[in-house]
Design an enzyme around this catalytic site. Structure first.
Site, PDB file in Angstrom:
ATOM      1  N   ASP A   1       5.348 -16.360   6.094  1.00  0.00           N
ATOM      2  CA  ASP A   1       5.470 -15.393   5.013  1.00  0.00           C
ATOM      3  C   ASP A   1       4.100 -15.289   4.364  1.00  0.00           C
ATOM      4  O   ASP A   1       3.600 -16.253   3.773  1.00  0.00           O
ATOM      5  CB  ASP A   1       6.506 -15.888   4.001  1.00  0.00           C
ATOM      6  CG  ASP A   1       6.744 -14.893   2.868  1.00  0.00           C
ATOM      7  OD1 ASP A   1       5.887 -14.011   2.646  1.00  0.00           O
ATOM      8  OD2 ASP A   1       7.789 -15.012   2.197  1.00  0.00           O
TER       9      ASP A   1
ATOM     10  N   ASN B   1      -1.380  -6.573   8.201  1.00  0.00           N
ATOM     11  CA  ASN B   1      -0.488  -5.427   8.281  1.00  0.00           C
ATOM     12  C   ASN B   1       0.847  -5.645   7.573  1.00  0.00           C
ATOM     13  O   ASN B   1       1.520  -4.676   7.234  1.00  0.00           O
ATOM     14  CB  ASN B   1      -0.245  -5.081   9.754  1.00  0.00           C
ATOM     15  CG  ASN B   1       0.850  -4.047   9.917  1.00  0.00           C
ATOM     16  OD1 ASN B   1       0.650  -2.857   9.662  1.00  0.00           O
ATOM     17  ND2 ASN B   1       2.035  -4.501  10.323  1.00  0.00           N
TER      18      ASN B   1
ATOM     19  N   SER C   1      -2.748   2.582   2.903  1.00  0.00           N
ATOM     20  CA  SER C   1      -1.831   3.720   2.951  1.00  0.00           C
ATOM     21  C   SER C   1      -2.472   4.888   2.222  1.00  0.00           C
ATOM     22  O   SER C   1      -3.316   4.696   1.334  1.00  0.00           O
ATOM     23  CB  SER C   1      -0.505   3.358   2.275  1.00  0.00           C
ATOM     24  OG  SER C   1       0.344   4.481   2.159  1.00  0.00           O
TER      25      SER C   1
ATOM     26  N   SER D   1      -0.832   6.187   0.170  1.00  0.00           N
ATOM     27  CA  SER D   1      -0.282   5.842  -1.141  1.00  0.00           C
ATOM     28  C   SER D   1      -1.235   4.955  -1.934  1.00  0.00           C
ATOM     29  O   SER D   1      -0.985   4.685  -3.114  1.00  0.00           O
ATOM     30  CB  SER D   1       1.068   5.133  -0.982  1.00  0.00           C
ATOM     31  OG  SER D   1       2.023   5.997  -0.408  1.00  0.00           O
TER      32      SER D   1
ATOM     33  N   TYR E   1       4.217   0.052  -5.050  1.00  0.00           N
ATOM     34  CA  TYR E   1       3.577   0.236  -3.745  1.00  0.00           C
ATOM     35  C   TYR E   1       2.224   0.914  -3.905  1.00  0.00           C
ATOM     36  O   TYR E   1       1.226   0.511  -3.292  1.00  0.00           O
ATOM     37  CB  TYR E   1       4.502   1.054  -2.851  1.00  0.00           C
ATOM     38  CG  TYR E   1       4.099   1.132  -1.402  1.00  0.00           C
ATOM     39  CD1 TYR E   1       4.269   0.031  -0.554  1.00  0.00           C
ATOM     40  CD2 TYR E   1       3.580   2.301  -0.864  1.00  0.00           C
ATOM     41  CE1 TYR E   1       3.911   0.100   0.779  1.00  0.00           C
ATOM     42  CE2 TYR E   1       3.228   2.377   0.480  1.00  0.00           C
ATOM     43  CZ  TYR E   1       3.397   1.276   1.292  1.00  0.00           C
ATOM     44  OH  TYR E   1       3.039   1.348   2.626  1.00  0.00           O
TER      45      TYR E   1
ATOM     46  N   LYS F   1      -1.244  -0.902  -2.729  1.00  0.00           N
ATOM     47  CA  LYS F   1      -2.055  -0.303  -1.672  1.00  0.00           C
ATOM     48  C   LYS F   1      -3.389   0.214  -2.219  1.00  0.00           C
ATOM     49  O   LYS F   1      -4.418   0.176  -1.529  1.00  0.00           O
ATOM     50  CB  LYS F   1      -1.278   0.816  -0.974  1.00  0.00           C
ATOM     51  CG  LYS F   1      -0.091   0.324  -0.152  1.00  0.00           C
ATOM     52  CD  LYS F   1      -0.512  -0.646   0.949  1.00  0.00           C
ATOM     53  CE  LYS F   1       0.661  -0.999   1.854  1.00  0.00           C
ATOM     54  NZ  LYS F   1       0.262  -1.928   2.953  1.00  0.00           N
TER      55      LYS F   1
ATOM     56  N   THR G   1       8.766   3.934  11.183  1.00  0.00           N
ATOM     57  CA  THR G   1       8.948   2.485  11.288  1.00  0.00           C
ATOM     58  C   THR G   1      10.309   2.104  10.727  1.00  0.00           C
ATOM     59  O   THR G   1      11.029   2.948  10.171  1.00  0.00           O
ATOM     60  CB  THR G   1       7.867   1.732  10.484  1.00  0.00           C
ATOM     61  OG1 THR G   1       8.067   1.972   9.079  1.00  0.00           O
ATOM     62  CG2 THR G   1       6.462   2.170  10.872  1.00  0.00           C
TER      63      THR G   1
END
Length: 254
Positions: A61, A88, A139, A141, A152, A156, A187
């Site tokens: 993790d 990733n 991303s 984003s 998020y 990112k 995905t």
């Protein structure tokens, strides 16, 4: 092409999606690949049809700094070196900012941002020896805002600037650091979105190429950035977005 023959790559989040596609791409180009994920069953499924002598699967993790340190140590011991780190692994939480819990916020930050830093820090002594390369999965984003996506976006966005900062700090050591910035990609994380045809029609309207991204298309750019073909590329956040970031946000006129 065999751009990575004799080289060793760690790919986090390798059990599915972009990570799986990247692991398969590096393997096809001759690399010894360490697949890292926290999903044991999916990880085993990816590893089983890759060359056994050139592949290892490692449960970890990335939000746990000790686990990341152990991951890098284990891979370096098994393969004798480290040339490429692909950060990733990622998770998603979103919603109304007023309703996002502390746990949701920390979950995203711990994996999507902390995990990237932990991986880079742990890999540095090994990458300095090989004058290696880091590629982070950021991303679009992280280069602009989305509605109802504040955790998020924040994580990112931090990865985008962390990539730049590390490129400055590590360039004189021969380590290149870049990121890829995909738009909507097919995905497991986006599976529910893909089933919403009305939503997909809106995405197709906004994406100049008129379709969503496929994992192998991101993997190809990651492989380029990690390869010697990109030997003078560092600090770049490369859009893999079908042209989304070329727009100023105004709607099409026709």
């Amino acid at each position: 092409m065999k751009r990575f023959e004799g080289k060793v790559a760690i790919i986090t989040g390798a059990a599915s999606g972009i990570g799986e596609a990247t692991a398969r791409r590096f393997s096809s180009e001759g690399a010894r690949v360490a697949l890292v994920d926290r999903n044991e069953m999916l990880l085993a499924n990816v590893a089983k049809d890759m060359p056994a002598q050139l592949t290892m699967a490692h449960l970890a993790d990335v939000s746990d700094s000790d686990a990341v340190d152990a991951m890098v140590t284990t891979v370096a011991k098994r393969f004798g070196r480290l040339d490429v780190l692909v950060n990733n692994a990622g998770v998603y939480e979103g919603g109304d900012p007023a309703e996002i819990s502390n746990d949701q916020w920390r979950t995203v930050m711990a994996t999507d941002l902390d995990g990237v830093f932990y991986g880079c820090r742990a890999a540095l002594p090994h990458l300095e020896k090989t004058r290696g390369s880091i590629v982070n999965t950021a991303s679009v984003s992280g280069t602009g805002g989305d509605w109802a996506t504040s955790p998020y976006n924040a994580a990112k966005g931090a990865v985008v600037n962390l990539t730049r900062s590390l490129a400055l700090d590590l360039g004189r050591k021969g380590i290149r650091v870049n990121s890829v910035c995909p738009s909507l990609t097919r995905t497991g994380m986006t599976a529910d979105m893909m089933e919403d045809e009305e939503l997909m029609a809106k995405f197709r309207e906004r994406i100049p190429l008129g379709r969503v991204c496929e994992p192998h298309e991101v993997a190809a750019v990651i492989a380029f950035l990690a390869s010697d073909e990109a030997s003078f590329v560092t600090g770049a956040n490369v859009a893999v977005d079908g042209g989304v970031s070329a727009s100023n946000g105004q709607p099409p006129l026709a």
